[in-house]
Motif scaffolding. Structure first.
Motif, PDB file in Angstrom:
ATOM      1  N   HIS A 106       0.822  -1.218   0.000  1.00  0.00           N
ATOM      2  CA  HIS A 106       0.000   0.000   0.000  1.00  0.00           C
ATOM      3  C   HIS A 106       0.851   1.262   0.000  1.00  0.00           C
ATOM      4  O   HIS A 106       0.364   2.349   0.348  1.00  0.00           O
ATOM      5  CB  HIS A 106      -0.953  -0.018   1.202  1.00  0.00           C
ATOM      6  N   ASN A 109       0.829   3.629   2.910  1.00  0.00           N
ATOM      7  CA  ASN A 109      -0.420   4.269   3.334  1.00  0.00           C
ATOM      8  C   ASN A 109      -0.931   3.459   4.518  1.00  0.00           C
ATOM      9  O   ASN A 109      -1.504   2.374   4.363  1.00  0.00           O
ATOM     10  CB  ASN A 109      -1.432   4.255   2.184  1.00  0.00           C
ATOM     11  N   LYS A 112      -4.755   2.373   4.847  1.00  0.00           N
ATOM     12  CA  LYS A 112      -5.128   1.292   3.924  1.00  0.00           C
ATOM     13  C   LYS A 112      -4.526  -0.037   4.360  1.00  0.00           C
ATOM     14  O   LYS A 112      -5.179  -1.084   4.304  1.00  0.00           O
ATOM     15  CB  LYS A 112      -4.679   1.636   2.505  1.00  0.00           C
ATOM     16  N   HIS A 116      -6.525  -3.545   5.385  1.00  0.00           N
ATOM     17  CA  HIS A 116      -6.206  -4.805   4.705  1.00  0.00           C
ATOM     18  C   HIS A 116      -5.763  -5.863   5.721  1.00  0.00           C
ATOM     19  O   HIS A 116      -6.167  -7.038   5.632  1.00  0.00           O
ATOM     20  CB  HIS A 116      -5.105  -4.546   3.675  1.00  0.00           C
TER      21      HIS A 116
END
Length: 374
Positions: A106, A109, A112, A116
Protein backbone atom coordinates in the motif's frame (compact mmCIF):
# COMPACT_ATOMS: atom_id res chain seq x y z
CA UNK A 1 3.78 -9.24 -24.44
CA UNK A 2 4.72 -9.35 -28.08
CA UNK A 3 2.74 -6.67 -29.92
CA UNK A 4 1.63 -9.04 -32.66
CA UNK A 5 0.08 -11.35 -30.07
CA UNK A 6 -1.49 -8.95 -27.62
CA UNK A 7 -5.04 -7.62 -27.73
CA UNK A 8 -4.85 -3.88 -27.28
CA UNK A 9 -6.57 -4.13 -23.88
CA UNK A 10 -3.66 -6.21 -22.54
CA UNK A 11 -1.20 -3.34 -22.84
CA UNK A 12 -0.93 -2.00 -19.36
CA UNK A 13 -0.14 1.60 -18.58
CA UNK A 14 1.44 2.62 -15.31
CA UNK A 15 -0.97 4.05 -12.78
CA UNK A 16 -0.12 7.38 -11.19
CA UNK A 17 -0.32 7.21 -7.42
CA UNK A 18 -0.73 10.15 -5.03
CA UNK A 19 1.63 10.46 -2.11
CA UNK A 20 -0.75 12.22 0.31
CA UNK A 21 -1.43 10.46 3.60
CA UNK A 22 1.46 8.04 3.23
CA UNK A 23 4.59 7.44 5.22
CA UNK A 24 7.42 8.71 3.06
CA UNK A 25 8.97 5.70 1.36
CA UNK A 26 12.76 5.63 1.64
CA UNK A 27 15.02 3.55 -0.57
CA UNK A 28 14.72 0.90 2.13
CA UNK A 29 15.15 -2.07 -0.18
CA UNK A 30 17.32 -0.79 -3.02
CA UNK A 31 19.27 -4.04 -3.20
CA UNK A 32 16.12 -6.00 -3.99
CA UNK A 33 16.75 -6.13 -7.73
CA UNK A 34 20.53 -6.48 -7.58
CA UNK A 35 21.98 -9.78 -8.73
CA UNK A 36 23.73 -11.90 -6.13
CA UNK A 37 27.06 -13.55 -6.85
CA UNK A 38 27.14 -17.25 -7.69
CA UNK A 39 28.87 -18.01 -4.41
CA UNK A 40 26.11 -16.18 -2.53
CA UNK A 41 23.43 -18.11 -4.38
CA UNK A 42 25.19 -21.45 -3.86
CA UNK A 43 25.48 -20.75 -0.14
CA UNK A 44 21.68 -20.54 -0.03
CA UNK A 45 21.21 -24.07 -1.40
CA UNK A 46 20.36 -25.42 2.04
CA UNK A 47 17.13 -25.77 3.98
CA UNK A 48 16.23 -25.41 7.64
CA UNK A 49 12.55 -25.86 8.56
CA UNK A 50 10.97 -22.49 9.41
CA UNK A 51 10.05 -23.65 12.89
CA UNK A 52 13.58 -24.88 13.62
CA UNK A 53 15.44 -21.56 13.46
CA UNK A 54 17.04 -20.66 16.76
CA UNK A 55 16.07 -17.58 18.77
CA UNK A 56 19.40 -15.90 18.02
CA UNK A 57 18.95 -16.40 14.24
CA UNK A 58 15.41 -15.05 14.41
CA UNK A 59 16.43 -11.98 16.39
CA UNK A 60 19.37 -11.30 14.07
CA UNK A 61 17.09 -11.60 11.05
CA UNK A 62 14.51 -9.28 12.56
CA UNK A 63 17.17 -6.68 13.27
CA UNK A 64 18.57 -6.92 9.73
CA UNK A 65 15.13 -6.59 8.18
CA UNK A 66 14.22 -3.59 10.31
CA UNK A 67 17.56 -1.93 9.63
CA UNK A 68 16.39 -1.38 6.04
CA UNK A 69 13.59 0.87 7.35
CA UNK A 70 13.61 4.45 8.52
CA UNK A 71 12.62 5.32 12.10
CA UNK A 72 9.20 6.46 10.88
CA UNK A 73 8.71 3.22 8.96
CA UNK A 74 9.69 1.14 11.97
CA UNK A 75 7.07 2.96 14.01
CA UNK A 76 4.49 2.28 11.32
CA UNK A 77 5.48 -1.38 11.22
CA UNK A 78 5.20 -1.73 14.99
CA UNK A 79 1.70 -0.22 14.97
CA UNK A 80 0.63 -2.43 12.06
CA UNK A 81 1.90 -5.56 13.84
CA UNK A 82 -0.25 -4.65 16.83
CA UNK A 83 -3.33 -4.23 14.62
CA UNK A 84 -2.71 -7.54 12.90
CA UNK A 85 -1.92 -9.69 15.94
CA UNK A 86 -4.79 -8.28 18.00
CA UNK A 87 -7.25 -9.10 15.22
CA UNK A 88 -5.69 -12.50 14.51
CA UNK A 89 -5.37 -13.39 18.18
CA UNK A 90 -1.91 -14.89 17.76
CA UNK A 91 1.53 -14.22 16.32
CA UNK A 92 4.56 -16.15 15.04
CA UNK A 93 8.32 -15.59 14.74
CA UNK A 94 8.10 -14.04 11.25
CA UNK A 95 5.26 -11.58 11.80
CA UNK A 96 7.52 -8.58 11.03
CA UNK A 97 8.00 -9.77 7.43
CA UNK A 98 4.33 -10.71 7.02
CA UNK A 99 3.04 -7.32 8.09
CA UNK A 100 5.75 -5.42 6.21
CA UNK A 101 4.34 -6.84 2.96
CA UNK A 102 1.03 -5.08 3.55
CA UNK A 103 2.69 -1.72 4.20
CA UNK A 104 4.85 -2.05 1.09
CA UNK A 105 1.88 -3.15 -1.02
CA UNK A 106 0.00 0.00 0.00
CA UNK A 107 3.02 2.27 -0.53
CA UNK A 108 3.14 2.96 3.21
CA UNK A 109 -0.42 4.27 3.33
CA UNK A 110 -0.92 3.21 6.93
CA UNK A 111 -4.72 3.50 7.01
CA UNK A 112 -5.13 1.29 3.92
CA UNK A 113 -2.62 -1.23 5.24
CA UNK A 114 -4.45 -1.46 8.57
CA UNK A 115 -7.78 -2.12 6.87
CA UNK A 116 -6.21 -4.80 4.70
CA UNK A 117 -4.48 -6.41 7.71
CA UNK A 118 -7.72 -6.54 9.70
CA UNK A 119 -9.60 -8.06 6.77
CA UNK A 120 -6.92 -10.69 6.19
CA UNK A 121 -6.55 -11.53 9.90
CA UNK A 122 -10.31 -12.15 10.11
CA UNK A 123 -10.17 -14.30 6.97
CA UNK A 124 -7.22 -16.29 8.30
CA UNK A 125 -9.28 -17.34 11.32
CA UNK A 126 -12.15 -18.59 9.15
CA UNK A 127 -12.42 -22.21 7.92
CA UNK A 128 -11.59 -22.09 4.24
CA UNK A 129 -11.55 -24.64 1.45
CA UNK A 130 -11.47 -27.73 3.59
CA UNK A 131 -14.10 -30.23 4.64
CA UNK A 132 -12.33 -30.46 7.98
CA UNK A 133 -12.74 -26.77 8.64
CA UNK A 134 -9.06 -25.92 9.06
CA UNK A 135 -8.18 -22.23 8.85
CA UNK A 136 -5.25 -20.60 7.01
CA UNK A 137 -3.79 -19.56 10.37
CA UNK A 138 -3.88 -23.18 11.54
CA UNK A 139 -2.21 -24.32 8.31
CA UNK A 140 0.68 -21.91 8.88
CA UNK A 141 0.97 -23.17 12.46
CA UNK A 142 1.15 -26.77 11.18
CA UNK A 143 3.95 -25.83 8.81
CA UNK A 144 5.81 -24.11 11.64
CA UNK A 145 5.34 -27.34 13.57
CA UNK A 146 7.13 -29.35 10.89
CA UNK A 147 4.51 -30.46 8.36
CA UNK A 148 5.47 -30.23 4.68
CA UNK A 149 3.28 -29.50 1.62
CA UNK A 150 3.81 -32.93 0.04
CA UNK A 151 2.24 -34.62 3.06
CA UNK A 152 -1.12 -32.92 2.41
CA UNK A 153 -3.53 -35.28 0.56
CA UNK A 154 -5.05 -32.51 -1.58
CA UNK A 155 -1.58 -31.35 -2.65
CA UNK A 156 -0.62 -34.92 -3.53
CA UNK A 157 -3.69 -35.13 -5.77
CA UNK A 158 -2.88 -31.79 -7.39
CA UNK A 159 0.56 -33.07 -8.41
CA UNK A 160 -1.11 -36.01 -10.15
CA UNK A 161 -2.82 -33.62 -12.56
CA UNK A 162 -0.38 -30.68 -12.79
CA UNK A 163 3.44 -30.52 -12.82
CA UNK A 164 4.04 -27.87 -10.16
CA UNK A 165 7.31 -27.21 -8.32
CA UNK A 166 6.40 -24.99 -5.40
CA UNK A 167 10.01 -24.15 -4.60
CA UNK A 168 12.99 -24.57 -6.95
CA UNK A 169 16.00 -22.70 -5.59
CA UNK A 170 16.35 -18.97 -6.26
CA UNK A 171 16.47 -16.30 -8.91
CA UNK A 172 19.54 -14.16 -9.55
CA UNK A 173 18.17 -11.67 -6.99
CA UNK A 174 17.59 -14.32 -4.32
CA UNK A 175 13.82 -14.62 -4.73
CA UNK A 176 12.28 -18.10 -4.58
CA UNK A 177 11.45 -19.73 -7.92
CA UNK A 178 8.07 -21.38 -8.53
CA UNK A 179 7.63 -23.37 -11.75
CA UNK A 180 4.48 -24.92 -13.24
CA UNK A 181 3.75 -26.51 -16.62
CA UNK A 182 0.19 -25.40 -17.29
CA UNK A 183 0.05 -26.91 -20.76
CA UNK A 184 0.86 -30.35 -19.34
CA UNK A 185 -2.11 -30.27 -16.96
CA UNK A 186 -4.48 -33.23 -17.31
CA UNK A 187 -7.79 -31.37 -17.31
CA UNK A 188 -9.99 -34.48 -17.33
CA UNK A 189 -8.14 -35.97 -14.37
CA UNK A 190 -8.28 -32.60 -12.62
CA UNK A 191 -12.07 -32.65 -12.56
CA UNK A 192 -12.27 -36.39 -11.95
CA UNK A 193 -9.87 -36.49 -8.98
CA UNK A 194 -10.29 -33.05 -7.37
CA UNK A 195 -13.46 -31.48 -6.07
CA UNK A 196 -13.74 -27.72 -5.84
CA UNK A 197 -13.05 -28.02 -2.10
CA UNK A 198 -9.93 -30.14 -2.73
CA UNK A 199 -8.61 -27.65 -5.28
CA UNK A 200 -9.22 -24.70 -2.97
CA UNK A 201 -7.61 -26.47 -0.05
CA UNK A 202 -4.49 -27.35 -2.09
CA UNK A 203 -4.19 -23.71 -3.14
CA UNK A 204 -4.38 -22.45 0.43
CA UNK A 205 -1.73 -24.93 1.55
CA UNK A 206 0.49 -23.81 -1.33
CA UNK A 207 0.01 -20.13 -0.50
CA UNK A 208 0.59 -20.63 3.22
CA UNK A 209 3.77 -22.62 2.67
CA UNK A 210 5.26 -20.21 0.17
CA UNK A 211 4.31 -17.12 2.19
CA UNK A 212 5.91 -18.65 5.28
CA UNK A 213 9.06 -19.53 3.33
CA UNK A 214 9.24 -16.03 1.88
CA UNK A 215 8.98 -14.58 5.39
CA UNK A 216 11.69 -16.96 6.58
CA UNK A 217 13.94 -15.99 3.66
CA UNK A 218 13.28 -12.31 4.41
CA UNK A 219 14.78 -12.82 7.86
CA UNK A 220 17.71 -14.83 6.51
CA UNK A 221 18.50 -12.39 3.69
CA UNK A 222 17.70 -9.19 5.55
CA UNK A 223 15.27 -7.86 2.93
CA UNK A 224 11.70 -8.48 1.83
CA UNK A 225 11.96 -11.62 -0.31
CA UNK A 226 9.29 -12.43 -2.88
CA UNK A 227 8.70 -15.22 -5.42
CA UNK A 228 9.21 -15.46 -9.17
CA UNK A 229 6.49 -17.56 -10.83
CA UNK A 230 7.35 -19.17 -14.19
CA UNK A 231 4.45 -20.69 -16.16
CA UNK A 232 5.16 -23.01 -19.08
CA UNK A 233 2.14 -22.53 -21.36
CA UNK A 234 3.26 -24.83 -24.18
CA UNK A 235 0.47 -27.30 -24.94
CA UNK A 236 -2.48 -25.25 -23.71
CA UNK A 237 -5.50 -26.21 -25.79
CA UNK A 238 -9.17 -25.38 -25.84
CA UNK A 239 -9.98 -27.77 -23.00
CA UNK A 240 -7.54 -25.88 -20.73
CA UNK A 241 -9.47 -22.62 -21.15
CA UNK A 242 -13.05 -23.89 -21.11
CA UNK A 243 -15.44 -21.92 -18.86
CA UNK A 244 -15.50 -24.67 -16.22
CA UNK A 245 -11.70 -24.38 -15.90
CA UNK A 246 -11.66 -20.58 -15.75
CA UNK A 247 -14.43 -20.55 -13.18
CA UNK A 248 -12.58 -22.96 -10.92
CA UNK A 249 -9.37 -20.93 -11.27
CA UNK A 250 -11.03 -17.61 -10.47
CA UNK A 251 -10.83 -17.68 -6.69
CA UNK A 252 -7.21 -18.85 -6.59
CA UNK A 253 -6.19 -16.08 -9.01
CA UNK A 254 -7.59 -13.50 -6.59
CA UNK A 255 -5.78 -14.78 -3.50
CA UNK A 256 -2.50 -12.82 -3.85
CA UNK A 257 -4.28 -9.47 -4.04
CA UNK A 258 -6.81 -10.34 -1.33
CA UNK A 259 -4.66 -11.95 1.34
CA UNK A 260 -1.03 -12.42 0.21
CA UNK A 261 0.32 -9.00 -0.90
CA UNK A 262 3.91 -8.71 -2.14
CA UNK A 263 3.84 -12.41 -2.96
CA UNK A 264 5.37 -12.20 -6.46
CA UNK A 265 7.97 -9.85 -7.84
CA UNK A 266 7.44 -11.32 -11.31
CA UNK A 267 5.02 -13.69 -13.04
CA UNK A 268 6.08 -14.87 -16.48
CA UNK A 269 3.97 -17.02 -18.80
CA UNK A 270 6.21 -18.23 -21.62
CA UNK A 271 5.45 -20.18 -24.81
CA UNK A 272 2.01 -18.63 -24.66
CA UNK A 273 -0.32 -18.74 -27.65
CA UNK A 274 -3.28 -16.44 -28.51
CA UNK A 275 -5.77 -18.89 -26.98
CA UNK A 276 -4.13 -18.61 -23.57
CA UNK A 277 -3.82 -14.84 -23.96
CA UNK A 278 -7.60 -14.65 -24.33
CA UNK A 279 -7.97 -16.67 -21.12
CA UNK A 280 -5.72 -14.18 -19.33
CA UNK A 281 -7.87 -11.36 -20.68
CA UNK A 282 -10.80 -12.87 -18.79
CA UNK A 283 -8.86 -12.76 -15.50
CA UNK A 284 -6.95 -9.54 -15.98
CA UNK A 285 -9.65 -7.03 -14.90
CA UNK A 286 -9.95 -8.92 -11.60
CA UNK A 287 -6.31 -8.24 -10.71
CA UNK A 288 -4.83 -5.15 -9.10
CA UNK A 289 -2.80 -2.81 -11.30
CA UNK A 290 0.28 -3.64 -9.22
CA UNK A 291 -0.06 -7.35 -9.96
CA UNK A 292 -0.88 -6.76 -13.63
CA UNK A 293 2.34 -4.82 -14.03
CA UNK A 294 4.33 -7.83 -12.81
CA UNK A 295 2.79 -10.23 -15.33
CA UNK A 296 4.47 -10.62 -18.72
CA UNK A 297 3.27 -12.94 -21.49
CA UNK A 298 6.05 -14.31 -23.70
CA UNK A 299 5.25 -15.77 -27.15
CA UNK A 300 7.00 -18.95 -28.36
CA UNK A 301 9.50 -17.15 -30.61
CA UNK A 302 11.01 -15.44 -27.54
CA UNK A 303 10.71 -18.37 -25.10
CA UNK A 304 13.77 -20.54 -25.82
CA UNK A 305 16.08 -20.20 -22.84
CA UNK A 306 13.81 -17.53 -21.33
CA UNK A 307 13.92 -18.99 -17.82
CA UNK A 308 17.69 -18.55 -17.63
CA UNK A 309 17.17 -14.79 -17.71
CA UNK A 310 15.86 -15.08 -14.15
CA UNK A 311 18.11 -17.64 -12.55
CA UNK A 312 21.42 -19.47 -13.02
CA UNK A 313 21.38 -22.83 -14.84
CA UNK A 314 21.67 -24.72 -11.54
CA UNK A 315 18.31 -23.26 -10.51
CA UNK A 316 16.49 -24.17 -13.75
CA UNK A 317 15.27 -27.60 -14.96
CA UNK A 318 17.06 -29.01 -18.01
CA UNK A 319 13.85 -28.91 -20.05
CA UNK A 320 13.93 -25.10 -19.75
CA UNK A 321 17.61 -24.60 -20.55
CA UNK A 322 19.11 -25.24 -17.10
CA UNK A 323 21.27 -27.95 -15.55
CA UNK A 324 18.85 -29.58 -13.11
CA UNK A 325 17.54 -33.01 -14.20
CA UNK A 326 15.53 -33.60 -11.03
CA UNK A 327 14.28 -31.51 -8.14
CA UNK A 328 17.23 -30.10 -6.15
CA UNK A 329 17.90 -31.90 -2.84
CA UNK A 330 17.18 -28.92 -0.60
CA UNK A 331 13.95 -28.16 -2.45
CA UNK A 332 12.83 -31.79 -2.14
CA UNK A 333 13.64 -31.70 1.56
CA UNK A 334 11.73 -28.46 2.07
CA UNK A 335 8.64 -29.75 0.27
CA UNK A 336 8.76 -33.16 1.94
CA UNK A 337 8.95 -35.28 -1.21
CA UNK A 338 10.85 -38.12 0.45
CA UNK A 339 8.17 -38.40 3.12
CA UNK A 340 5.69 -39.53 0.47
CA UNK A 341 5.50 -43.14 -0.67
CA UNK A 342 7.36 -43.78 -3.93
CA UNK A 343 4.25 -45.32 -5.48
CA UNK A 344 2.41 -42.04 -4.96
CA UNK A 345 5.29 -39.93 -6.30
CA UNK A 346 5.33 -42.12 -9.41
CA UNK A 347 1.89 -40.72 -10.25
CA UNK A 348 3.03 -37.10 -9.98
CA UNK A 349 3.91 -34.65 -12.72
CA UNK A 350 2.07 -35.86 -15.83
CA UNK A 351 3.08 -34.96 -19.37
CA UNK A 352 6.32 -35.19 -21.37
CA UNK A 353 9.77 -34.72 -19.80
CA UNK A 354 10.18 -31.62 -21.97
CA UNK A 355 7.54 -29.97 -19.77
CA UNK A 356 8.38 -31.18 -16.25
CA UNK A 357 6.84 -34.62 -16.83
CA UNK A 358 8.24 -37.01 -14.21
CA UNK A 359 10.29 -34.24 -12.59
CA UNK A 360 9.30 -35.39 -9.09
CA UNK A 361 11.97 -38.13 -9.32
CA UNK A 362 14.33 -37.74 -6.38
CA UNK A 363 18.09 -37.67 -6.35
CA UNK A 364 19.59 -40.36 -4.02
CA UNK A 365 20.58 -37.75 -1.42
CA UNK A 366 16.94 -36.64 -1.15
CA UNK A 367 15.73 -40.14 -0.31
CA UNK A 368 18.41 -40.48 2.35
CA UNK A 369 17.43 -37.13 3.89
CA UNK A 370 13.80 -38.17 4.00
CA UNK A 371 14.53 -41.48 5.73
CA UNK A 372 16.77 -39.85 8.30
CA UNK A 373 14.12 -37.21 9.10
CA UNK A 374 11.55 -39.96 9.69
Amino acid sequence: LDASLAPSSTRIESEKRHASGKVRQAHWNAERHQHLTMSELESMNTFTPPGALGADVLESGRVRLRSTLSAQQNEALEAAITVYTQTLGTSDPFVDATVLRFLVAHKWNVAKAHRHLKHTATWRNSPYGSKRGITPAQIRAKFLGGQTPAEVPQVQTLYRVLPFVLEHRRSYTGDLLVIAALGAADVDAFFRLMSYSDWTCANIYHCEWLYLRLDQESFLQGRLVTAVQLYDCQGITLKHVMPRVLWRMKESVLLPDLHYPEFFSAIRAFSIMPLAVKAYEWFRPLLSHALQERIHLIPPKHSDGYCTLFAPPSSIPQCYGGDSNSIPPESAKALGYALVDASMRALWFPGPPTHLGGYSVLQPSCSEQGKSSQ
